[in-house]
Structures are given as structure tokens and as C-alpha cells.
Design a protein around this motif. Structure first.
Motif, PDB file in Angstrom:
ATOM      1  N   ILE A 153       0.858  -1.186   0.000  1.00 39.07           N
ATOM      2  CA  ILE A 153       0.000   0.000   0.000  1.00 39.07           C
ATOM      3  C   ILE A 153       0.889   1.228   0.000  1.00 39.07           C
ATOM      4  O   ILE A 153       1.848   1.306   0.777  1.00 39.07           O
ATOM      5  N   ALA A 154       0.561   2.168  -0.880  1.00 34.40           N
ATOM      6  CA  ALA A 154       1.213   3.476  -0.907  1.00 34.40           C
ATOM      7  C   ALA A 154       0.224   4.469  -0.297  1.00 34.40           C
ATOM      8  O   ALA A 154      -0.738   4.871  -0.953  1.00 34.40           O
ATOM      9  N   PRO A 155       0.396   4.850   0.975  1.00 36.54           N
ATOM     10  CA  PRO A 155      -0.672   5.555   1.682  1.00 36.54           C
ATOM     11  C   PRO A 155      -0.849   7.029   1.350  1.00 36.54           C
ATOM     12  O   PRO A 155      -1.981   7.513   1.305  1.00 36.54           O
ATOM     13  N   ARG A 156       0.233   7.741   1.110  1.00 35.35           N
ATOM     14  CA  ARG A 156       0.124   9.189   0.945  1.00 35.35           C
ATOM     15  C   ARG A 156      -0.032   9.579  -0.526  1.00 35.35           C
ATOM     16  O   ARG A 156       0.338   8.824  -1.425  1.00 35.35           O
ATOM     17  N   GLU A 157      -0.564  10.760  -0.759  1.00 35.43           N
ATOM     18  CA  GLU A 157      -0.732  11.234  -2.131  1.00 35.43           C
ATOM     19  C   GLU A 157       0.606  11.325  -2.850  1.00 35.43           C
ATOM     20  O   GLU A 157       0.689  11.080  -4.060  1.00 35.43           O
ATOM     21  N   ASP A 158       1.659  11.688  -2.114  1.00 37.50           N
ATOM     22  CA  ASP A 158       2.976  11.800  -2.747  1.00 37.50           C
ATOM     23  C   ASP A 158       3.771  10.492  -2.668  1.00 37.50           C
ATOM     24  O   ASP A 158       4.961  10.465  -2.953  1.00 37.50           O
TER      25      ASP A 158
END
Length: 262
Positions: A153-158
Motif C-alpha cells: 500500500i502506498a498511503p500518501r498522495e505523494d
């Protein structure tokens, strides 16, 4: 005790034995956590790793897929594992250092291609896996602990190349991010990488499908290093070895590093 730790989804430790050895020679982390080893434990190629100083290992494996291993220059004892969501997969192992620090190495299920519980069993399993992680850490809140691995999972917008375009793509959907946030909150975990590198796009994975992954740079930060609240201040020096994604016959992941002074 001061040590450097690295986490890397190697996508077959036997196929990429040479790349693991290269990382050990060039970067020399004291502890190297591998995911997706795709090997029974007894067939992990330890001889070369031992020659490079990695004489300790705790691991869980299975033939052809999954598998997690902690290779260490420092003495480390087996601290068990847990079969989250009862999948029967080798996706978690824990090791304990002599100073009492426990390292959890995770390979969270990828979740398939369709972000829908009803239409995609793999996505449902992923959410169930994360829910059981949340419950486990809530019931036995970790102390003196580090959690690393391919959490998928890539959690942040950046943490992704395009937040808007990936909102409905598995690994960045709001429901997955919420589940991961719940794991972090329940365990009192802190994102070491983003504490050290708080701003800007940051990736650890680039798809094999890209003709020129480096130029396209459509990456995601799927690989993580967390620390329990009591040792968060001991962590520093985070970095991602992007160059490893360009090595010959590479994994599609790059190693993520952090240092700890404990």
C-alpha cells in the motif's frame, strides 16, 4: 547499539542471489529483511551470505511464492510468526535482537487487480489480513519494535506518481489506506521513512511493464519501515536505493534503509 536495517522485496532470493550479495557488499546493512523469497527455508542460498558476514537468519518459506527472511550480522533469535487471515502463506516472521528489539518482517497480500471485495477474493483477503494485523497490535501493543516489509500500500498522495489516477487502483485506494492507517494507529507505529523524508514524491516500486521505468517514473512507495513509539526517536538516515531497480535482472522493488541508535 547502532545498526542499519534494510528491507527489500527481492522477488526470488535464489534467482537474485547475486543482487542480494551485491547489496550486502556495497551497502552492508547490519540487518537485511527480504520478502517474496519464493523458496523453502532450507533452499535459501546461505553460503554466500555467510561469507559476507550474514551468519544469522530467521525465516519462513514456501515453494514458489511468498516467503520472508531476516538476514543479520547481529545475533538474532526467532520470535515467531503469525498466519494473518489464515491464508497458510509465509508472510510474516519476527526476530529479536540481543538488546530486546523485535523486528517484524511482513509481506502483505497484493490484493489482485479489482478493488472490490465481492468481485475479487484476493482483495478481500488483503483487507482481512490488515484487519487481523490491526487487532493483533491493538491487543498486544508493541514496545521496542520495528516493522518492515512490502505492505503493498502506498498511503500518501505523494507516495504515488498520480494520486488522482491511482485512487481506484489496488495499492492506493481509500479503503486500503484506511486499513493501513488503522494498523499503524492500533500499534502506535510511526512511519520512519516519512519522518526522515517528509516532503516530495517517494517511491520504492516501479512496474516491470514500463518500457523505461526510470524515465517514466510511475512509481509507488509500497515498502515501509515503522518504529514503535518508544523508539521512534532512535531512527534516522532513511533512504531508498533507487539505483538497485536498474541493476541487471532486478526486482521491481528497491531497498529501503533506516538507521537506529538504541
Amino acid at each position: 547499539m547502532s545498526f542499519t536495517l534494510a528491507t527489500w522485496n527481492i522477488n526470488s532470493v535464489r534467482l537474485r542471489e547475486g543482487l542480494v550479495a551485491r547489496l550486502m557488499e556495497d551497502e552492508a546493512p547490519d540487518i537485511l529483511c527480504l520478502q517474496e523469497c519464493k523458496s523453502p527455508v532450507e533452499k535459501i542460498p546461505l553460503e554466500r551470505f555467510h561469507e559476507l558476514g550474514y551468519t544469522h537468519m530467521v525465516a519462513r518459506g514456501q515453494k514458489g511464492y511468498n516467503g520472508v527472511a531476516i538476514l543479520s550480522k547481529l545475533p538474532i533469535e526467532d520470535a515467531g510468526d503469525k498466519d494473518f487471515a489464515s491464508l497458510g502463506h509465509a508472510r510474516h516472521v519476527a526476530g529479536r535482537l540481543e538488546n530486546g528489539v523485535t523486528i517484524h518482517n511482513f509481506y502483505v497480500p497484493a490484493g489482485g487487480d479489482v478493488p472490490d471485495r465481492e468481485k475479487n477474493e484476493k482483495f478481500s483477503q488483503k483487507l482481512d489480513y490488515l484487519t487481523e494485523m490491526r487487532d493483533w497490535f491493538r491487543d498486544s501493543r508493541p514496545e521496542k519494535a520495528i516493522l518492515v516489509g512490502d505492505l503493498n500500500i502506498a498511503p500518501r498522495e505523494d507516495d504515488v506518481w498520480s494520486h488522482k489516477q491511482l485512487l481506484k487502483i489496488v495499492s492506493h485506494t481509500p479503503v486500503e489506506v484506511e486499513h493501513l492507517d488503522n494498523v499503524m494507529e492500533a500499534g502506535g507505529w510511526h512511519d520512519v521513512t516519512r519522518a526522515d523524508i517528509p516532503e516530495g514524491q517517494l517511491y520504492s516500486w516501479w512496474s516491470y511493464r514500463a518500457r523505461d521505468w526510470d524515465t517514466a517514473d510511475k512509481g509507488r512507495r509500497l515498502d515501509h519501515v515503522w518504529a514503535s513509539g518508544d523508539i521512534r526517536a532512535a531512527a534516522h538516515g532513511s533512504r531508498i536505493l533507487r539505483d538497485a531497480r536498474g541493476w541487471e535482472k532486478p526486482s521491481d522493488h528497491a531497498p529501503v534503509f533506516a538507521q537506529f541508535d538504541l
